[in-house]
Design a protein around this motif. Structure first.
Motif, mmCIF file in Angstrom:
data_model
loop_
_atom_site.group_PDB
_atom_site.id
_atom_site.type_symbol
_atom_site.label_atom_id
_atom_site.label_comp_id
_atom_site.label_asym_id
_atom_site.label_seq_id
_atom_site.Cartn_x
_atom_site.Cartn_y
_atom_site.Cartn_z
ATOM 1 N N ARG A 213 44.175 63.938 15.575
ATOM 2 C CA ARG A 213 43.105 63.000 15.246
ATOM 3 C C ARG A 213 43.051 62.739 13.744
ATOM 4 N N ALA A 214 43.269 63.771 12.917
ATOM 5 C CA ALA A 214 43.259 63.600 11.460
ATOM 6 C C ALA A 214 44.419 62.720 11.009
ATOM 7 N N TYR B 239 46.075 61.515 23.879
ATOM 8 C CA TYR B 239 46.154 60.944 22.541
ATOM 9 C C TYR B 239 47.253 61.628 21.742
ATOM 10 N N THR B 240 48.249 60.850 21.338
ATOM 11 C CA THR B 240 49.348 61.386 20.543
ATOM 12 C C THR B 240 49.604 60.495 19.335
ATOM 13 N N THR C 150 46.738 65.697 20.977
ATOM 14 C CA THR C 150 45.415 66.312 20.970
ATOM 15 C C THR C 150 45.316 67.234 22.174
ATOM 16 N N PRO C 151 44.919 68.468 21.999
ATOM 17 C CA PRO C 151 44.810 69.385 23.137
ATOM 18 C C PRO C 151 43.943 68.812 24.250
ATOM 19 N N ALA C 152 44.394 68.996 25.496
ATOM 20 C CA ALA C 152 43.686 68.433 26.636
ATOM 21 C C ALA C 152 42.272 68.982 26.770
ATOM 22 N N ASP C 153 42.056 70.216 26.303
ATOM 23 C CA ASP C 153 40.742 70.839 26.445
ATOM 24 C C ASP C 153 39.842 70.631 25.235
ATOM 25 N N GLU C 154 40.274 69.788 24.297
ATOM 26 C CA GLU C 154 39.466 69.546 23.102
ATOM 27 C C GLU C 154 38.247 68.705 23.461
ATOM 28 N N GLU C 155 37.084 69.184 23.078
ATOM 29 C CA GLU C 155 35.852 68.475 23.390
ATOM 30 C C GLU C 155 35.663 67.296 22.431
ATOM 31 N N PRO C 156 35.370 66.101 22.971
ATOM 32 C CA PRO C 156 35.098 64.968 22.084
ATOM 33 C C PRO C 156 33.775 65.176 21.367
ATOM 34 N N PRO C 157 33.584 64.537 20.214
ATOM 35 C CA PRO C 157 32.309 64.689 19.493
ATOM 36 C C PRO C 157 31.152 64.176 20.331
ATOM 37 N N ALA C 158 30.000 64.775 20.145
ATOM 38 C CA ALA C 158 28.824 64.386 20.919
ATOM 39 C C ALA C 158 28.140 63.171 20.301
ATOM 40 N N ILE C 159 27.411 62.442 21.133
ATOM 41 C CA ILE C 159 26.632 61.301 20.667
ATOM 42 C C ILE C 159 25.189 61.758 20.492
#
Length: 253
Positions: free
Chosen positions: A139-140, A183-184, A235-244
């Motif tokens: 993501r970075a 996401y790659t 991006t790791p499949a278990d990575e939590e997206p940022p919260a809203i």
């Protein structure tokens, strides 16, 4: 002794700074949520749930979502409501064709007006991309990549080009997030970035166009599965997206 009548002092003219409306704030927050993946591609936008999460009423939320439908970031379907748009492989080339038109015109304007200060800013953005590409944060890396191109367009000094680029940047991210494999991003920085910087420094618009065209062709090939040889970071499949979270409204002063 002559008397002097005090001269009237004109009141200082104060220009009231326009505050972003509630609709503007909601729209910006939804764009951010789509870009970061907090609102996943294809996910539904429920008015009740979303208005509760953002801490706003349903009326301005509805107006905001209509804006994003017009921009193509949300898709409205009869009977299904609104969802975050999905950009499949068949539409990836179109996104990059639009970006090519915007960014090539930005280069033309930059070269026409002078490049000294712009090059310093672009090189800093390029150095940041190179630095983060040495890591494994997909993501970075993706953020730094898009930021380089935003800086390029913003440096042209055209409000409309920057406006169009802002939407295309999110569509680029949507296209990446729409990949069923996750996401790659490309691990190594394409040499077309340095070619682009060299061309702008030399005032060679044609060479700059060619560098952008080749860079985007590489991206399209990767995103459509036609170039599987390039090394990528996922991006790791278990990575939590940022919260809203709720929108913070500025207090009146």
């Amino acid at each position: 002794m002559a008397s002097h009548t005090p001269r009237a002092v004109s009141p200082i003219s104060m220009v009231r700074v326009a505050r972003p409306s509630t609709v503007d704030l909601i729209t910006a927050e939804l764009r951010k949520a789509i870009f970061t993946g907090a609102l996943p591609v294809g996910s539904p936008i429920g008015e009740v749930e979303m208005s509760s999460q953002l801490g706003v009423s349903r009326s301005p939320l509805r107006e905001s979502t209509q804006r994003l439908v017009q921009e193509g970031l949300l898709t409205a379907s009869p009977g299904r409501g609104m969802r975050v748009s999905v950009i499949g492989p068949e539409h990836v080339a179109d996104v990059y064709d639009a970006r090519l038109a915007i960014e090539c015109q930005a280069v033309r304007l930059i070269v026409r007006s002078g490049t000294a200060s712009v090059l310093d800013t672009l090189r800093r953005a390029y150095d940041e991309l190179v630095a983060v590409s040495e890591g494994t944060d997909a993501r970075a890396i993706g953020d730094a990549d898009i930021e380089f191109h935003r800086v390029l367009v913003d440096s042209a000094g055209s409000r409309r080009l920057s406006h169009y680029m802002a939407t295309l940047a999110i569509e680029t991210r949507i296209a990446s997030l729409s990949d069923p494999n996750g996401y790659t991003v490309r691990r190594s920085v394409s040499d077309t970035y340095q070619e682009l910087l060299d061309a702008i420094a030399a005032g060679d618009v044609s060479a700059a166009f060619f560098a952008l065209e080749r860079q985007f062709a590489e991206a399209v090939a990767r995103l459509t599965g036609k170039d599987e040889d390039v090394e990528t970071v996922e991006t790791p499949a278990d990575e939590e997206p940022p919260a809203i979270g709720p929108i913070e409204f500025a207090e009146e002063v």
